[in-house]
Design a protein around this motif. Structure first.
Motif, mmCIF file in Angstrom:
data_model
loop_
_atom_site.group_PDB
_atom_site.id
_atom_site.type_symbol
_atom_site.label_atom_id
_atom_site.label_comp_id
_atom_site.label_asym_id
_atom_site.label_seq_id
_atom_site.Cartn_x
_atom_site.Cartn_y
_atom_site.Cartn_z
ATOM 1 N N ALA A 52 -65.628 15.508 -3.933
ATOM 2 C CA ALA A 52 -64.539 14.529 -3.936
ATOM 3 C C ALA A 52 -63.205 15.267 -3.884
ATOM 4 O O ALA A 52 -63.059 16.366 -4.428
ATOM 5 C CB ALA A 52 -64.624 13.664 -5.190
ATOM 6 N N ALA A 53 -62.234 14.654 -3.225
ATOM 7 C CA ALA A 53 -60.921 15.285 -3.087
ATOM 8 C C ALA A 53 -60.216 15.379 -4.430
ATOM 9 O O ALA A 53 -60.302 14.465 -5.258
ATOM 10 C CB ALA A 53 -60.074 14.500 -2.092
ATOM 11 N N VAL A 54 -59.518 16.503 -4.622
ATOM 12 C CA VAL A 54 -58.722 16.711 -5.833
ATOM 13 C C VAL A 54 -57.256 16.794 -5.425
ATOM 14 O O VAL A 54 -56.937 17.043 -4.263
ATOM 15 C CB VAL A 54 -59.148 18.001 -6.567
ATOM 16 N N PRO A 55 -56.332 16.577 -6.359
ATOM 17 C CA PRO A 55 -54.911 16.683 -6.008
ATOM 18 C C PRO A 55 -54.571 18.063 -5.455
ATOM 19 O O PRO A 55 -55.107 19.082 -5.899
ATOM 20 C CB PRO A 55 -54.209 16.416 -7.339
ATOM 21 N N ALA A 56 -53.697 18.098 -4.475
ATOM 22 C CA ALA A 56 -53.272 19.369 -3.872
ATOM 23 C C ALA A 56 -52.697 20.278 -4.952
ATOM 24 O O ALA A 56 -51.768 19.890 -5.664
ATOM 25 C CB ALA A 56 -52.240 19.114 -2.787
ATOM 26 N N PRO A 57 -53.232 21.495 -5.123
ATOM 27 C CA PRO A 57 -52.781 22.377 -6.204
ATOM 28 C C PRO A 57 -51.453 23.048 -5.883
ATOM 29 O O PRO A 57 -51.042 23.141 -4.727
ATOM 30 C CB PRO A 57 -53.911 23.401 -6.292
ATOM 31 N N ALA A 58 -50.810 23.551 -6.932
ATOM 32 C CA ALA A 58 -49.542 24.263 -6.760
ATOM 33 C C ALA A 58 -49.776 25.731 -6.431
ATOM 34 O O ALA A 58 -48.941 26.376 -5.796
ATOM 35 C CB ALA A 58 -48.691 24.142 -8.022
ATOM 36 N N THR A 59 -50.912 26.286 -6.862
ATOM 37 C CA THR A 59 -51.241 27.685 -6.596
ATOM 38 C C THR A 59 -52.673 27.759 -6.091
ATOM 39 O O THR A 59 -53.496 26.882 -6.377
ATOM 40 C CB THR A 59 -51.102 28.549 -7.863
ATOM 41 N N TYR A 66 -61.066 25.911 1.798
ATOM 42 C CA TYR A 66 -61.933 24.788 2.164
ATOM 43 C C TYR A 66 -62.152 23.804 1.017
ATOM 44 O O TYR A 66 -63.072 22.988 1.072
ATOM 45 C CB TYR A 66 -63.282 25.293 2.696
ATOM 46 N N LEU A 67 -61.311 23.866 0.010
ATOM 47 C CA LEU A 67 -61.361 22.869 -1.051
ATOM 48 C C LEU A 67 -60.870 21.532 -0.493
ATOM 49 O O LEU A 67 -59.857 21.483 0.210
ATOM 50 C CB LEU A 67 -60.465 23.309 -2.215
ATOM 51 N N ARG A 68 -61.597 20.461 -0.791
ATOM 52 C CA ARG A 68 -61.156 19.145 -0.315
ATOM 53 C C ARG A 68 -60.060 18.652 -1.247
ATOM 54 O O ARG A 68 -60.257 18.534 -2.453
ATOM 55 C CB ARG A 68 -62.321 18.155 -0.282
ATOM 56 N N VAL A 69 -58.885 18.384 -0.650
ATOM 57 C CA VAL A 69 -57.721 18.004 -1.447
ATOM 58 C C VAL A 69 -57.091 16.734 -0.890
ATOM 59 O O VAL A 69 -57.381 16.308 0.234
ATOM 60 C CB VAL A 69 -56.667 19.132 -1.479
#
Length: 233
Positions: A52-59, A66-69
């Motif tokens: 599942a998509a996670v919030p776009a990280p700051a770092t 390839y993390l779904r964001v």
């Protein structure tokens, strides 16, 4: 009778031969270890892609690829950058557009493939973008470096593109957007190719076969014994 010099030379050859066998075995074992690492990498990437998509990280770090964001913000119109691409749809360009997040940060969005250096303007207002996090590509393309001044882009260098478009600072990655924009003429998203070459097993077998052949040759050489000097008639 063999001379001391012949015995010394034969001993040196034997030691060198054994070292070659050990080196071949070591290379085979290294490839087995590399294969295990590659299979683990593929499994981890597949898990990220289908999660599942996670919030776009700051770092980010190397394990973030390839993390779904998911990112929410407003596209900055008129700031498109076109990066040369070769896709399943043929040669063309990636349309890269900055997205100003609700947090105030900026992230580059690869909206997708276009066949020419023009793309339908991005949606207006707040947009939610879901896709795969990709690490910046600062080295340019194969044998070709990015030329920002001439607008020749061969890789998705986040820092250079953000500086050229005046949207710095930008998050240190870009997002390959899913194929969500279905407007006619819009960039075609969702074309990320995830492929990790995995020929390590073949390499390992090759090295082990060479080690086996070398061992067989060494055993044969040992059994033959030293050559005896010819005796005159």
């Amino acid at each position: 009778m063999t001379t001391a010099g012949q015995r010394a030379r034969r001993g040196a050859v034997g030691v060198a031969w054994l070292l070659v066998i050990v080196a071949l075995l070591g290379l085979g074992t290294w490839q087995v270890q590399r294969r295990a690492w590659k299979l683990d990498l593929i499994a981890r990437v597949n898990a990220r892609v289908h999660a599942a998509a996670v919030p776009a990280p700051a770092t980010v770090d190397q394990n973030s690829a390839y993390l779904r964001v998911q990112a929410r913000g407003a596209y900055v119109a008129g700031k498109d950058t076109f990066v040369q691409a070769l896709t399943v749809r043929g040669p063309g360009f990636w349309a890269m557009t900055p997205l100003r997040l609700t947090s105030g940060a900026t992230v580059l969005i690869n909206r997708g493939y276009v066949p020419a250096r023009r793309a339908l303007p991005p949606p207006t207002g707040l947009a939610t973008v879901t896709g795969l996090l990709r690490l910046t590509e600062p080295r340019g393309g194969f044998l070709r470096k990015n030329d920002p001044g001439a607008e020749r882009w061969y890789s998705r260098d986040v820092g250079a593109i953000a500086a050229r478009r005046g949207v710095t600072p930008a998050l240190p990655y870009f997002i390959d957007a899913d194929a969500a924009d279905t407007r006619p003429g819009a960039p075609v998203g969702g074309l990320t190719v995830i492929r990790f070459p995995n020929s390590h097993l073949a390499y390992a077998v090759t090295w082990y076969i060479l080690a086996l052949m070398s061992t067989a040759g060494f055993v044969y050489w040992i059994r033959q014994g030293p050559r005896r000097p010819d005796r005159g008639a």
